[in-house]
Motif scaffolding. Structure first.
Motif, short mmCIF file in Angstrom:
data_model
loop_
_atom_site.label_atom_id
_atom_site.label_comp_id
_atom_site.label_asym_id
_atom_site.label_seq_id
_atom_site.Cartn_x
_atom_site.Cartn_y
_atom_site.Cartn_z
N GLY A 1 0.80 -1.20 0.00
CA GLY A 1 0.00 0.00 0.00
C GLY A 1 0.84 1.26 0.00
O GLY A 1 1.99 1.26 -0.45
N ASP A 2 0.28 2.32 0.56
CA ASP A 2 0.98 3.60 0.59
C ASP A 2 0.66 4.30 1.90
O ASP A 2 0.06 3.71 2.81
CB ASP A 2 0.60 4.46 -0.61
N ALA A 3 1.06 5.57 2.00
CA ALA A 3 0.89 6.30 3.26
C ALA A 3 -0.57 6.47 3.63
O ALA A 3 -0.90 6.63 4.82
CB ALA A 3 1.56 7.67 3.15
N ARG A 4 -1.45 6.40 2.66
CA ARG A 4 -2.87 6.61 2.94
C ARG A 4 -3.59 5.33 3.32
O ARG A 4 -4.44 5.34 4.22
CB ARG A 4 -3.55 7.23 1.71
N ARG A 5 -3.20 4.22 2.67
CA ARG A 5 -3.94 2.98 2.88
C ARG A 5 -3.04 1.77 2.78
O ARG A 5 -2.21 1.66 1.87
CB ARG A 5 -5.07 2.86 1.85
N GLN B 1 8.73 0.36 11.74
CA GLN B 1 9.74 0.40 10.67
C GLN B 1 9.07 0.35 9.30
O GLN B 1 9.52 1.02 8.35
CB GLN B 1 10.71 -0.77 10.82
N TRP B 2 8.00 -0.41 9.18
CA TRP B 2 7.29 -0.50 7.90
C TRP B 2 6.62 0.82 7.55
O TRP B 2 6.39 1.11 6.37
CB TRP B 2 6.27 -1.63 7.94
N TYR B 3 6.27 1.62 8.56
CA TYR B 3 5.69 2.93 8.28
C TYR B 3 6.61 3.75 7.38
O TYR B 3 6.15 4.45 6.47
CB TYR B 3 5.45 3.67 9.59
N ALA B 4 7.92 3.70 7.65
CA ALA B 4 8.87 4.48 6.85
C ALA B 4 8.82 4.06 5.39
O ALA B 4 8.91 4.90 4.48
CB ALA B 4 10.28 4.30 7.40
N GLU B 5 8.65 2.75 5.13
CA GLU B 5 8.56 2.27 3.76
C GLU B 5 7.29 2.76 3.06
O GLU B 5 7.25 2.87 1.84
CB GLU B 5 8.61 0.74 3.74
N LEU B 6 6.26 3.05 3.85
CA LEU B 6 5.02 3.57 3.29
C LEU B 6 5.05 5.09 3.15
O LEU B 6 4.11 5.68 2.60
CB LEU B 6 3.83 3.20 4.18
N GLY B 7 6.11 5.72 3.67
CA GLY B 7 6.19 7.17 3.63
C GLY B 7 5.46 7.85 4.77
O GLY B 7 5.07 9.02 4.66
N ARG B 8 5.30 7.13 5.88
CA ARG B 8 4.63 7.69 7.05
C ARG B 8 5.62 7.81 8.20
O ARG B 8 6.58 7.02 8.30
CB ARG B 8 3.47 6.80 7.51
N GLU B 9 5.35 8.73 9.13
CA GLU B 9 6.12 8.79 10.37
C GLU B 9 5.60 7.73 11.33
O GLU B 9 4.39 7.47 11.41
CB GLU B 9 6.00 10.17 11.02
N LEU C 1 -2.93 6.31 11.93
CA LEU C 1 -3.23 4.99 11.39
C LEU C 1 -3.74 5.12 9.95
O LEU C 1 -4.73 5.82 9.71
CB LEU C 1 -4.31 4.30 12.25
N PRO C 2 -3.08 4.48 8.99
CA PRO C 2 -3.63 4.48 7.63
C PRO C 2 -4.87 3.61 7.56
O PRO C 2 -5.08 2.73 8.39
CB PRO C 2 -2.48 3.89 6.79
N GLU C 3 -5.70 3.87 6.58
CA GLU C 3 -6.86 3.00 6.36
C GLU C 3 -6.38 1.57 6.12
O GLU C 3 -5.32 1.33 5.53
CB GLU C 3 -7.65 3.47 5.14
#
Length: 463
Positions: free
Chosen positions: A152-156, A190-198, A314-316
């Motif tokens: 996914g991405d930072a949104r979902r 750590q996976w948040y960083a891969e999604l582009g999230r803090e 939290l992303p969707e």
């Protein structure tokens, strides 16, 4: 929930332990297919497995946790008892030594606590959870498989990437929603960083406590103690012990201590350490028992809360449950109960919303956070005096609350009213506000402090 509303929806649950299995039950009827990703292979029968590092240590299910478990899987408490779990009513069946003396044994019959080994608990819950799914929800368990990233991405979030641990082969596993129930080692930040999230804001309080556990068996029928025993450490004597019965006629002894007072894992020194805690009673009990296991140590006891419940954290498509969301010093025995309460919070939110639509998992995450609040307050309040650096600093409000809770805990050992409120909150059947009820507050603040009993009480007080 009507079957058609779940049609076509898919979910992935990361982690097939207790929290993961309860997440599976919470999702029942709201998705059509659930895939559980489990790093280990499940053992046959009631055996220990490597992926549960605390498996050899004491595990208790508080009354609040039992109520939650029964809401999710009716009949499971009876099934655990049939498998040998021991039921103890607090405070009647647990002798507790406080800093001021021994707690009185009130026969309240309100807070049964299950003492059970982790292999029995996991096997019983897993079998019942998978059997309870019914025709509307299918489940597949991928054993010896690990999640290595989120899709996914930072949104979902749109699923996970999984890797077969035997072959090393990776593949995507798409899903409409993902529940991280992978425990203390969760890699979602750590996976948040891969999604582009803090990563979410994180709080930690580490007392530096370590503990060690060994299984014993009474040497004769007269050698089994009448009750379980708990001697927690306190600042003047930061070493403790808990001695509780489990299935098969065995007892587990856990010794604990903060930095500079860690219990030994050497078998010859283990029993000797029990003579150095705040009361000799537990050491005396060991003269009538023989060890039947090695000594197992554990040191990762910090309290850690990741605020996935904050707005925008939290992303969707994602929810974080159990120790992956909030971990407690295991010596307080709250983690399994909080996992069950969190799973109930997830299910209730999904039921109220009619399924996992937009914003629903964020709402569920806030409910999961609220379910952990009482346990967090208790664990952090107990561990803060031993923490160092910034973790040792408490604001004025927390310092005032610590003063109040210190008086309340002392009063609870001898006062039926205050003790009842204290156990309601500790056992996770009432919110922290219960400790501030007028009758409790007045007795705590204005009645003089009284010492506990000088010796372990042999009499149960029924009125």
């Amino acid at each position: 929930m009507p079957e058609h509303t779940a049609r076509g929806r898919t979910a992935v649950v990361i982690g097939g332990g207790l929290a993961g299995m309860l997440a599976v039950v919470a999702l029942r009827g709201h998705v059509e297919t659930i895939t559980v990703v489990e790093r280990d292979r499940y053992p046959a029968g009631h055996a220990f497995r490597k992926g549960v590092p605390q498996a050899h240590h004491l595990h208790i299910l508080l009354s609040g946790g039992q109520r939650a478990l029964e809401r999710l899987l009716p009949g499971t408490v009876a099934a655990l008892t049939d498998a040998g779990a021991r039921s103890l009513y607090l405070p009647r069946d647990l002798l507790t030594r406080t800093p001021t003396g021994w707690q009185r044994r009130f026969d309240e019959r309100r807070h049964p606590t299950l003492s059970v080994t982790r292999p029995v608990l996991d096997a019983v819950v897993r079998e019942r959870a998978l059997r309870a799914l019914g025709p509307t929800t299918r489940v597949e368990v991928l054993e010896a498989t690990e999640a290595v990233g989120l899709l996914g991405d930072a949104r979902r979030v749109a699923g996970v990437t999984v890797r077969d641990r035997a072959t090393g082969t990776s593949r995507p596993l798409p899903a409409d929603l993902v529940v991280d129930a992978s425990g203390r080692g969760s890699r979602t930040p750590q996976w948040y960083a891969e999604l582009g999230r803090e990563a979410p804001r994180e709080e930690t309080v580490d007392s530096g406590l370590a503990y060690a556990t060994r299984m014993y068996r009474p040497t004769d029928e007269d050698g089994e103690p009448e009750t379980a025993v708990n001697v927690p450490g306190w600042p003047e004597c930061p070493r403790g012990a808990a001695y509780l019965p489990v299935e098969g006629g065995n007892w587990l002894l856990t010794l604990s201590g903060v930095t500079g007072h860690h219990p030994p894992t050497d078998e010859a020194e283990f029993a000797a350490f029990s003579a150095t805690i705040g009361d000799p009673y537990v050491h005396e009990l060991l003269t009538r028992a023989e060890p039947v296991s090695p000594v197992h140590g554990f040191r990762d006891t910090r309290n850690r809360r990741r605020h996935y419940d904050h707005p925008g954290a939290l992303p969707e498509g994602l929810l974080v449950l159990g120790d992956a969301n909030c971990t407690f010093n295991p010596v307080y025995g709250q983690g399994m109960s909080v996992a069950a309460l969190g799973a109930v919070a997830l299910r209730d939110t999904l039921d109220a919303a009619g399924g996992p639509g937009p914003g629903v998992l964020a709402r569920a995450q806030r409910a999961v956070g609220r379910a952990a609040e009482s346990a967090w307050m208790a664990a952090v309040g107990a561990d803060r005096p031993y923490a160092h650096g910034t973790e040792a600093k408490a604001g004025p409000g927390e310092r005032l609350m610590s003063w109040y809770l210190d008086r309340l805990a002392a009063r609870a050992a001898v006062d039926r009213v205050v003790g009842g409120a204290f156990r309601d909150v500790f056992c996770l059947t009432a919110p922290p506000a219960r400790l501030m009820a007028p009758r409790v507050l007045l007795r705590t603040v204005f009645l003089p402090r009284r010492p506990g009993l000088p010796r372990p009480p042999g009499t149960v007080e029924t009125t």
